[in-house]
Design a protein around this motif. Structure first.
Motif, PDB file in Angstrom:
ATOM      1  N   THR A   1      47.759  52.632  35.850  1.00  0.00           N
ATOM      2  CA  THR A   1      46.372  53.058  35.709  1.00  0.00           C
ATOM      3  C   THR A   1      46.331  54.547  35.384  1.00  0.00           C
ATOM      4  O   THR A   1      47.308  55.262  35.550  1.00  0.00           O
ATOM      5  CB  THR A   1      45.560  52.807  36.999  1.00  0.00           C
TER       6      THR A   1
ATOM      7  N   LEU B   1      42.543  44.442  38.092  1.00  0.00           N
ATOM      8  CA  LEU B   1      43.023  45.820  38.034  1.00  0.00           C
ATOM      9  C   LEU B   1      42.609  46.456  36.706  1.00  0.00           C
ATOM     10  O   LEU B   1      42.772  45.855  35.648  1.00  0.00           O
ATOM     11  CB  LEU B   1      44.549  45.837  38.167  1.00  0.00           C
TER      12      LEU B   1
ATOM     13  N   GLY C   1      54.659  40.980  41.281  1.00  0.00           N
ATOM     14  CA  GLY C   1      53.812  41.784  40.418  1.00  0.00           C
ATOM     15  C   GLY C   1      52.462  42.064  41.033  1.00  0.00           C
ATOM     16  O   GLY C   1      52.320  42.139  42.257  1.00  0.00           O
ATOM     17  N   CYS C   2      51.466  42.205  40.186  1.00  0.00           N
ATOM     18  CA  CYS C   2      50.126  42.579  40.656  1.00  0.00           C
ATOM     19  C   CYS C   2      49.585  41.549  41.643  1.00  0.00           C
ATOM     20  O   CYS C   2      49.557  40.355  41.348  1.00  0.00           O
ATOM     21  CB  CYS C   2      49.186  42.702  39.454  1.00  0.00           C
TER      22      CYS C   2
ATOM     23  N   ASP D   1      52.530  39.177  37.239  1.00  0.00           N
ATOM     24  CA  ASP D   1      51.979  40.128  36.274  1.00  0.00           C
ATOM     25  C   ASP D   1      52.612  41.507  36.477  1.00  0.00           C
ATOM     26  O   ASP D   1      52.419  42.146  37.510  1.00  0.00           O
ATOM     27  CB  ASP D   1      50.458  40.210  36.444  1.00  0.00           C
TER      28      ASP D   1
ATOM     29  N   THR E   1      46.932  39.413  44.105  1.00  0.00           N
ATOM     30  CA  THR E   1      45.557  38.920  44.110  1.00  0.00           C
ATOM     31  C   THR E   1      45.139  38.705  45.555  1.00  0.00           C
ATOM     32  O   THR E   1      45.940  38.271  46.389  1.00  0.00           O
ATOM     33  CB  THR E   1      45.416  37.603  43.334  1.00  0.00           C
TER      34      THR E   1
ATOM     35  N   LEU F   1      47.744  49.816  45.759  1.00  0.00           N
ATOM     36  CA  LEU F   1      49.002  49.694  45.041  1.00  0.00           C
ATOM     37  C   LEU F   1      49.787  51.000  45.038  1.00  0.00           C
ATOM     38  O   LEU F   1      51.007  50.993  44.890  1.00  0.00           O
ATOM     39  CB  LEU F   1      48.747  49.256  43.593  1.00  0.00           C
TER      40      LEU F   1
ATOM     41  N   THR G   1      57.456  47.293  33.784  1.00  0.00           N
ATOM     42  CA  THR G   1      56.221  47.924  34.261  1.00  0.00           C
ATOM     43  C   THR G   1      56.139  49.372  33.786  1.00  0.00           C
ATOM     44  O   THR G   1      55.077  49.836  33.358  1.00  0.00           O
ATOM     45  CB  THR G   1      56.160  47.865  35.797  1.00  0.00           C
TER      46      THR G   1
ATOM     47  N   VAL H   1      43.215  47.404  44.882  1.00  0.00           N
ATOM     48  CA  VAL H   1      42.963  46.025  44.476  1.00  0.00           C
ATOM     49  C   VAL H   1      42.019  45.389  45.486  1.00  0.00           C
ATOM     50  O   VAL H   1      42.276  45.409  46.688  1.00  0.00           O
ATOM     51  CB  VAL H   1      44.277  45.222  44.409  1.00  0.00           C
TER      52      VAL H   1
ATOM     53  N   ARG I   1      51.973  44.188  34.745  1.00  0.00           N
ATOM     54  CA  ARG I   1      51.085  45.266  34.302  1.00  0.00           C
ATOM     55  C   ARG I   1      50.386  45.889  35.521  1.00  0.00           C
ATOM     56  O   ARG I   1      49.543  45.267  36.141  1.00  0.00           O
ATOM     57  CB  ARG I   1      50.050  44.727  33.319  1.00  0.00           C
ATOM     58  N   LEU I   2      50.730  47.138  35.821  1.00  0.00           N
ATOM     59  CA  LEU I   2      50.236  47.772  37.043  1.00  0.00           C
ATOM     60  C   LEU I   2      49.705  49.185  36.820  1.00  0.00           C
ATOM     61  O   LEU I   2      49.076  49.744  37.716  1.00  0.00           O
ATOM     62  CB  LEU I   2      51.357  47.833  38.091  1.00  0.00           C
TER      63      LEU I   2
ATOM     64  N   LEU J   1      43.517  48.523  34.036  1.00  0.00           N
ATOM     65  CA  LEU J   1      44.778  49.040  33.521  1.00  0.00           C
ATOM     66  C   LEU J   1      44.579  50.333  32.744  1.00  0.00           C
ATOM     67  O   LEU J   1      43.465  50.670  32.323  1.00  0.00           O
ATOM     68  CB  LEU J   1      45.439  47.988  32.628  1.00  0.00           C
TER      69      LEU J   1
END
Length: 256
Positions: free
Chosen positions: A95, A108, A32-33, A90, A35, A67, A239, A103, A92-93, A110
């Motif tokens: 935007t 992020l 996922g997202c 995560d 870091t 991303l 997602t 990133v 949730r990506l 959202l």
């Protein structure tokens, strides 16, 4: 007939309860997202930059990852012996702006919902014409999954339609090949105004692994005004659903 009813009762509730309930369990290898840990890179080490197949990672004063171009292949994670790049669970990506897909050290940003007039028009009934603009069918498959009984996209008033003249907007996948460019533009033109454009997957956002080739147009971003970006290669159905629901205001994050 009685056997059919009994079988249905034994099956129970088959549709996920998200977003009112918890999201479905994600695959073990789900990425996922990401870091990024800043300030821990030794001077001259650009291993993550060199192994990235789409040049999604940049490093100057600090690491940054796009991303919109990322294939979520995790080659950068393997290359970095200092573990400065990690992909979380995560999902949730999504935007609303292309620049928000970068990133760095901040969380992020959202996608936020449409304005009041947009939610009034599309919040309860959103019809989308899906356009495969040269995709490999991975993003298309994960989008189509949302129409199955397990996800039941229609319960939110979101449906895919056959004709752009019956649509409120386009959902675009693929890098937009030269052979699909005119078809995509004409399809967009046929959608009545006001209309939305949603791009799904790294190919539709930046061209993905095909970026820079003369046969493609590096996605739809340079051709059409985009209202929602859903990155991934391919993005998980969760997602995609999360992004669509954020757009129509069905999911909102609490203020910080």
């Amino acid at each position: 007939m009685l056997d059919i009813f009994l079988a249905r009762l034994r099956q129970g509730h088959r549709t996920i309860r998200f977003p009112e309930g918890p999201p479905p369990e994600l695959p073990e290898r789900f990425a996922g997202c990401p870091t990024l840990i800043q300030g821990n890179c030794p001077t001259g080490c650009d291993r993550c930059v060199m192994v990235c197949p789409t040049a999604a990672i940049q490093r100057s004063d600090q690491l940054s990852l796009d991303l919109g171009a990322c294939l979520f292949c995790c080659e950068c994670v393997t290359a970095c012996e200092y573990r400065n790049i990690r992909f979380t669970r995560d999902y949730r990506l999504s935007t609303r702006r292309r620049e928000n897909l970068w990133v760095e050290s901040k969380p992020l940003q959202l996608a936020h919902a449409l304005d009041s007039s947009g939610k009034r028009l599309f919040g309860r009934s959103l019809k989308l014409r899906q356009v495969c603009a040269g995709g490999c069918n991975a993003c298309e498959a994960d989008t189509n999954v949302l129409q199955t009984i397990g996800w039941d996209l229609g319960r939110f008033g979101i449906q895919f339609v056959a004709s752009p003249r019956h649509a409120d907007g386009l959902l675009i996948t693929g890098p937009v090949t030269e052979n699909m460019r005119t078809a995509l533009l004409k399809t967009h033109e046929a959608v009545p105004a006001p209309k939305l454009v949603i791009v799904v997957g790294s190919c539709a956002i930046s061209g993905g692994p095909y970026a820079g080739y003369p046969e493609v147009h590096n996605g739809a971003v340079g051709l059409l005004p985009v209202d929602l970006y859903i990155p991934g290669c391919p993005p998980h159905p969760l997602t995609i659903l999360d992004g669509l629901l954020r757009l129509i205001g069905r999911i909102t994050d609490p203020p910080d």
